[in-house]
Design a protein around this motif. Sequence first.
Motif, short mmCIF file in Angstrom:
data_model
loop_
_atom_site.label_atom_id
_atom_site.label_comp_id
_atom_site.label_asym_id
_atom_site.label_seq_id
_atom_site.Cartn_x
_atom_site.Cartn_y
_atom_site.Cartn_z
N ALA A 148 19.49 -10.95 -39.42
CA ALA A 148 20.17 -11.87 -40.51
C ALA A 148 19.09 -12.76 -41.69
O ALA A 148 19.15 -13.84 -42.47
CB ALA A 148 20.28 -12.39 -38.91
N ILE A 149 17.84 -12.77 -40.38
CA ILE A 149 17.01 -13.60 -41.17
C ILE A 149 15.94 -12.81 -42.45
O ILE A 149 14.94 -13.13 -42.70
CB ILE A 149 15.52 -14.05 -40.33
CG1 ILE A 149 14.97 -13.09 -39.66
CG2 ILE A 149 16.31 -14.96 -39.00
CD1 ILE A 149 13.72 -13.72 -39.21
N ILE A 150 16.38 -11.24 -42.31
CA ILE A 150 16.08 -11.25 -43.52
C ILE A 150 16.15 -11.41 -45.30
O ILE A 150 14.71 -11.87 -45.65
CB ILE A 150 16.35 -9.56 -43.45
CG1 ILE A 150 15.37 -8.44 -42.69
CG2 ILE A 150 15.59 -8.42 -44.33
CD1 ILE A 150 16.01 -6.87 -42.04
N PRO A 151 17.44 -11.69 -45.39
CA PRO A 151 17.28 -12.91 -46.17
C PRO A 151 16.95 -13.94 -46.30
O PRO A 151 17.10 -14.55 -45.67
CB PRO A 151 18.74 -12.93 -46.74
CG PRO A 151 19.50 -11.87 -45.72
CD PRO A 151 18.60 -11.85 -44.63
N ASP A 152 16.15 -14.18 -47.62
CA ASP A 152 15.02 -15.53 -47.38
C ASP A 152 13.78 -16.07 -46.22
O ASP A 152 13.21 -15.82 -47.17
CB ASP A 152 16.75 -16.34 -46.92
CG ASP A 152 15.76 -18.29 -46.98
OD1 ASP A 152 14.94 -18.29 -48.58
OD2 ASP A 152 15.80 -18.98 -46.56
N ALA A 153 14.34 -15.77 -45.64
CA ALA A 153 13.62 -15.63 -43.37
C ALA A 153 12.06 -15.27 -44.20
O ALA A 153 10.80 -15.62 -44.16
CB ALA A 153 13.45 -16.23 -42.88
N VAL A 154 12.68 -13.76 -44.93
CA VAL A 154 11.47 -12.88 -45.21
C VAL A 154 11.54 -12.33 -46.52
O VAL A 154 9.93 -11.61 -47.20
CB VAL A 154 11.85 -10.90 -43.96
CG1 VAL A 154 10.38 -10.54 -44.37
CG2 VAL A 154 12.42 -11.81 -42.72
#
Length: 349
Positions: A148-154
């Motif tokens: 879930a955090i790959i888009p944006d946070a990563v």
Amino acid sequence: METMPAGRLHVESRRFAVEEVPVPVPGPGEALIEVRAAGVCLSDAHLIDGTLSPLHLEGEAVTLGHEVAGVIHATGPDVAEKWRPGTPVLLAAGQVCGECGGCRGRRGSCRKLLTRGVDYDGGWAQYALAREDTLVRLPEGLPFEQGAIIPDAVSTPYAAVVTTAGVRPAQAVGVWGVGGLGAHGVRLARLAGAVPVIAVDPLPEARQRALDFGADLAFDPADPGLAEAVRGATGGLGLDAAFDFAGVTAAREQAAGVLAPGGQLVLVGLTPEPLALPYSILFSYLGQQVKGHYGSAPEHLDQLVQLTAAGRLDLGPSISGRVPLAEAAEAVAALEGKNGAPVRLVLIP
């Protein structure tokens, strides 16, 4: 009518609450995603407090959440067969408008990029709609909260490092603000081969995290010897690239002051504050640059999925906590207050 819980922001009043809303129905080219995890970002907090406002929202309220992973629950007409129900996916944090001159191939890239959970309903809900072109298959074995955090946070710091700044091996890099984006900026700059990687943050916990994530040095921005230390660590030259992930005017000014000749200041953190360069004549004389950065492109998501699947990037340490969707407001408050210096809190519907 079937309903579901969703974290809704009423934009005019800035009232946020988890409410019951109708379960959406996928139209042509769309999939209905059963959300398994959704990240909490400072951008969500800034939407709630009014620092940020949607540019293209149709209507008065929006379901927040631009970092989303789950399972395809159903598809609408004209969706490719590969996107079958049960397929684990992560969702791009936004989509092109499909209508402007850029999208129609006449004038470059899209001029009206739409952000999930800002300009249209996002993933702080039991179910979320996603256009087919925003789906990315989740690799087997990668937990939903990490996907879930790959888009944006990563992906946002990744794109800032490898594309906007074009960081190359052995270049000196500085990261101001080691929160949800900056922590990954440190890891990704190291992955790109930057030497040294220098982190700057006022919180001792964040500085220690930066070192744990691969920074060579970590400083308090209030340290009067910071500029001298940066020069010393870079052979007197300064930084080839400095990234502002904090969106703080003082951080930008400090970063600009320790750039190498030809160095770049990359603005990733969002702020309505004006940009000022305290050394503008020297800035021009040394051929330095300021670059704005926002989000990432589809190829960045694909590359990050490959890196995680191959074991080159372990996102486990980035998950600071799992919070029930019903407690979304508490998660936002914890992130704003930097309680425990979280990298990413993840909502679980």
